[in-house]
Design a protein around this motif. Sequence first.
Motif, mmCIF file in Angstrom:
data_model
loop_
_atom_site.group_PDB
_atom_site.id
_atom_site.type_symbol
_atom_site.label_atom_id
_atom_site.label_comp_id
_atom_site.label_asym_id
_atom_site.label_seq_id
_atom_site.Cartn_x
_atom_site.Cartn_y
_atom_site.Cartn_z
ATOM 1 N N UNK A 1 7.908 -15.555 -2.710
ATOM 2 C CA UNK A 1 7.964 -14.148 -3.116
ATOM 3 C C UNK A 1 8.818 -13.357 -2.129
ATOM 4 N N UNK A 2 8.692 -13.653 -0.858
ATOM 5 C CA UNK A 2 9.521 -12.978 0.135
ATOM 6 C C UNK A 2 11.004 -13.265 -0.105
ATOM 7 N N UNK A 3 11.307 -14.504 -0.424
ATOM 8 C CA UNK A 3 12.691 -14.887 -0.684
ATOM 9 C C UNK A 3 13.226 -14.181 -1.927
ATOM 10 N N UNK B 1 6.840 -3.149 0.028
ATOM 11 C CA UNK B 1 5.505 -3.719 0.264
ATOM 12 C C UNK B 1 5.517 -4.617 1.496
ATOM 13 N N UNK B 2 6.509 -5.461 1.612
ATOM 14 C CA UNK B 2 6.577 -6.350 2.772
ATOM 15 C C UNK B 2 6.881 -5.590 4.059
ATOM 16 N N UNK B 3 7.734 -4.583 3.984
ATOM 17 C CA UNK B 3 8.038 -3.781 5.173
ATOM 18 C C UNK B 3 6.798 -3.076 5.702
ATOM 19 N N UNK C 1 -0.054 -9.410 -3.619
ATOM 20 C CA UNK C 1 -0.856 -9.869 -4.756
ATOM 21 C C UNK C 1 -1.718 -8.737 -5.317
ATOM 22 N N UNK C 2 -2.154 -7.840 -4.477
ATOM 23 C CA UNK C 2 -2.911 -6.676 -4.961
ATOM 24 C C UNK C 2 -1.994 -5.756 -5.773
ATOM 25 N N UNK C 3 -0.782 -5.558 -5.299
ATOM 26 C CA UNK C 3 0.179 -4.727 -6.034
ATOM 27 C C UNK C 3 0.487 -5.369 -7.384
ATOM 28 N N UNK C 4 0.639 -6.676 -7.384
ATOM 29 C CA UNK C 4 0.883 -7.409 -8.621
ATOM 30 C C UNK C 4 -0.303 -7.259 -9.570
ATOM 31 N N UNK D 1 8.327 -4.794 -11.047
ATOM 32 C CA UNK D 1 9.399 -5.297 -10.186
ATOM 33 C C UNK D 1 10.684 -5.381 -11.002
ATOM 34 N N UNK D 2 11.204 -4.227 -11.393
ATOM 35 C CA UNK D 2 12.326 -4.181 -12.342
ATOM 36 C C UNK D 2 13.607 -4.794 -11.792
#
Length: 164
Positions: free
Chosen positions: A19-21, A34-36, A42-45, A116-117
């Motif tokens: 997912x990071x990639x 989200x990663x920053x 997974x909660x956002x998803x 995640x458009x």
Amino acid sequence: MIAPDGWSLLECDYSQAEIRLVAYLSQDNVLLYAYQRGEDVHAITTTAIYHIPLEEAKDKSRSDYKHRRTIAKGTMFGIMYGIAGKGLSRNLYTNAGIAVSPEECSGYIGGILGKYSSLAKWQDKMKKNAYNAMYVETALGRRRYIPNIRSRDRGLRSSASDRP
């Protein structure tokens, strides 16, 4: 474990590596942000699938927490490998014992790609490039030819590869 004098230990966490990639490759702002911020992707998803507030998706005391999260994870990882509703339905049942119809799974996929458009746009672009060139290429230029990418047979097309 303790490192010897003059040495250091390095612990690496490959958590959500794919997912990071894909966040980096697609430059999806929601995923990157989200990663920053160190958010729980997974909660956002889960919020994208169930249309619930983030706090509800993070609430581990809820009886449906694990069920929802399992579906969110399975859907997100499936999307990265081009899964459709029918395949996701089969995977969720086989891997987690969760029975969900292919139609519901298609809705889950749509919810995530709506959230995640840029990921959705990037995937579409990669598919079109593969179709036109009949190969895909890594960042380092390694090519994998896909001779059946233009086949009218959906089965051949979806399993197209350079291997017989």
